[in-house]
Every structure is written in C-alpha cells, then in structure tokens.
Scaffold this active site. Structure first.
Site, short mmCIF file in Angstrom:
data_model
loop_
_atom_site.label_atom_id
_atom_site.label_comp_id
_atom_site.label_asym_id
_atom_site.label_seq_id
_atom_site.Cartn_x
_atom_site.Cartn_y
_atom_site.Cartn_z
N GLY A 9 0.82 -1.20 0.00
CA GLY A 9 0.00 0.00 0.00
C GLY A 9 0.86 1.25 0.00
O GLY A 9 2.09 1.19 0.05
N SER A 12 3.99 2.03 2.54
CA SER A 12 4.17 0.75 3.22
C SER A 12 5.63 0.36 3.41
O SER A 12 5.93 -0.53 4.18
CB SER A 12 3.46 -0.36 2.43
OG SER A 12 4.08 -0.51 1.16
N LYS A 14 7.46 -0.31 0.51
CA LYS A 14 7.74 -1.18 -0.64
C LYS A 14 8.93 -0.68 -1.46
O LYS A 14 9.76 -1.48 -1.90
CB LYS A 14 6.49 -1.38 -1.51
CG LYS A 14 5.93 -0.13 -2.13
CD LYS A 14 4.57 -0.39 -2.74
CE LYS A 14 3.97 0.90 -3.26
NZ LYS A 14 3.71 1.89 -2.21
N THR A 33 9.01 6.14 -13.46
CA THR A 33 7.91 6.03 -14.41
C THR A 33 6.86 7.12 -14.30
O THR A 33 5.81 7.02 -14.90
CB THR A 33 7.21 4.67 -14.24
OG1 THR A 33 6.68 4.61 -12.91
CG2 THR A 33 8.17 3.53 -14.47
N SER A 34 7.14 8.16 -13.53
CA SER A 34 6.16 9.24 -13.46
C SER A 34 6.79 10.52 -13.98
O SER A 34 7.98 10.78 -13.75
CB SER A 34 5.66 9.46 -12.03
OG SER A 34 6.69 10.00 -11.24
N HIS A 50 12.93 10.07 -2.83
CA HIS A 50 13.35 8.84 -3.51
C HIS A 50 14.76 9.01 -4.09
O HIS A 50 15.59 8.12 -3.97
CB HIS A 50 12.37 8.48 -4.62
CG HIS A 50 11.18 7.71 -4.14
ND1 HIS A 50 11.03 6.37 -4.39
CD2 HIS A 50 10.10 8.07 -3.41
CE1 HIS A 50 9.90 5.93 -3.85
NE2 HIS A 50 9.31 6.97 -3.25
N ARG A 54 18.77 6.94 -3.26
CA ARG A 54 19.50 6.15 -4.26
C ARG A 54 21.00 6.39 -4.17
O ARG A 54 21.43 7.53 -4.02
CB ARG A 54 19.06 6.55 -5.67
CG ARG A 54 17.72 6.04 -6.03
CD ARG A 54 17.38 6.45 -7.45
NE ARG A 54 16.04 7.00 -7.42
CZ ARG A 54 15.57 7.93 -8.23
NH1 ARG A 54 16.33 8.44 -9.16
NH2 ARG A 54 14.34 8.35 -8.12
#
Length: 173
Positions: A9, A12, A14, A33-34, A50, A54
């Site tokens: 979700g 979460s 993920k 991908t956005s 994000h 990395r």
C-alpha cells in the site's frame, strides 16, 4: 535474470524494500515512471526523497515506455502504479477518446510482454490498490481494475513476489 515484484500500500515501505533487493548489484538503472509535475510541490518532495535514497552510482531513466524494460543489467522500476496511470493517460481513457480502452489494453500487453522477455534482473514496485474501498468514480474504478489486472499478470511471470505492510516484507512466492 530474474523478475521480482514488490507490492504494498501507500507508504508501506515497498520502495525501500525494492531498493534493498538491488543494493548489492553494483550498477543499477532506476526506471522512474512518473512525469514531473512542476506545479505540485508535495509531489516534488516525494520524488526528491526517492532520489536522495538512491546511491550516486545508479543511473536514472525517466520513462513510460515499456520497451525500456528490455535493456540488460539490473533495473529497478518505481513504480508500475504511475506507469499504468501514464499508459491510461496516453491511451485517452480519462477523456473517453474513441478506441481508448483498446489502446490501453495494447499498452498493458506491451508492458507485460517486456516484463516476461527482459534479459535484465528487474525489481518492480507496484501499489496493491484492491484492499481498500471501491472507488466512487468510474475513472477510479477503471484505474483500480487496470492496475489490479496488470499486477496479477506481472506476478504470474515473476520469480519472486513480495508484499510489504508497515515496513515488513512478506515473501509470497
């Protein structure tokens, strides 16, 4: 070569789990991908968070083209959720353009085909949107149903499937 699907979700854990799965791979290509949304400061903060997680050596490719899964190496796709939303936008389903559902079906088929034939070790992140309430709008239901179908198809072709809840990963396959 292996295909790993990480489901969960919102918020979460993920993505963090997926990143941990490829952490030892050395060279990783991150398929973002956005599309950027310049007028959305909150979205920009999420993207920045994000990026900050990395490793510096990872390459980033911003894409909504399923064919980008066909490159060799180690790929991290984050996320299938935003990818499907982009495919729906490109197909014209939000505005009920003629033939939109057929175009969307072909784009989803292309995504699944690339997933099953990639020469890469790929880890893909996707939201599990079928655990909540039924969306109130037709477009919300179409998105939920489309993503649910794509997730099922990706899971059937995956070597591993993980479900992450409250930061805790559970291996399903």
């Amino acid at each position: 070569m292996s295909r790993v699907l990480v489901l969960g979700g919102s918020r979460s854990g993920k993505s963090a789990h997926a990143e941990a799965l490829v952490a030892g791979a050395g060279e990783v290509t991150y398929l973002a991908t956005s599309a950027p949304i310049p007028e959305d400061a909150e979205w920009a903060q999420r993207v920045a968070a994000h990026r900050a997680r990395r490793p510096a050596g990872w390459a980033t490719v911003e894409t909504t083209a399923p064919g980008d899964l066909l490159r060799p190496g180690t790929l991290l796709v984050d996320s299938v959720t935003t990818w499907v939303a982009a495919l729906m936008d490109q197909a014209g389903v939000w505005t009920d353009e003629p033939g939109a559902r057929d175009r969307l079906a072909r784009r989803c088929d292309d995504l699944v085909e690339a997933w099953t034939t990639t020469p890469a070790h790929v880890v893909a992140v996707s939201d599990e949107v079928g655990l909540g309430v039924v969306p109130e709008t037709r477009s919300g239901r179409l998105f939920r149903d489309t993503l649910g179908s794509v997730n099922q198809r990706l899971a059937s072709g995956a070597d591993e499937v993980w479900f992450v809840v409250a930061g805790l990963p559970l291996r399903l396959r």
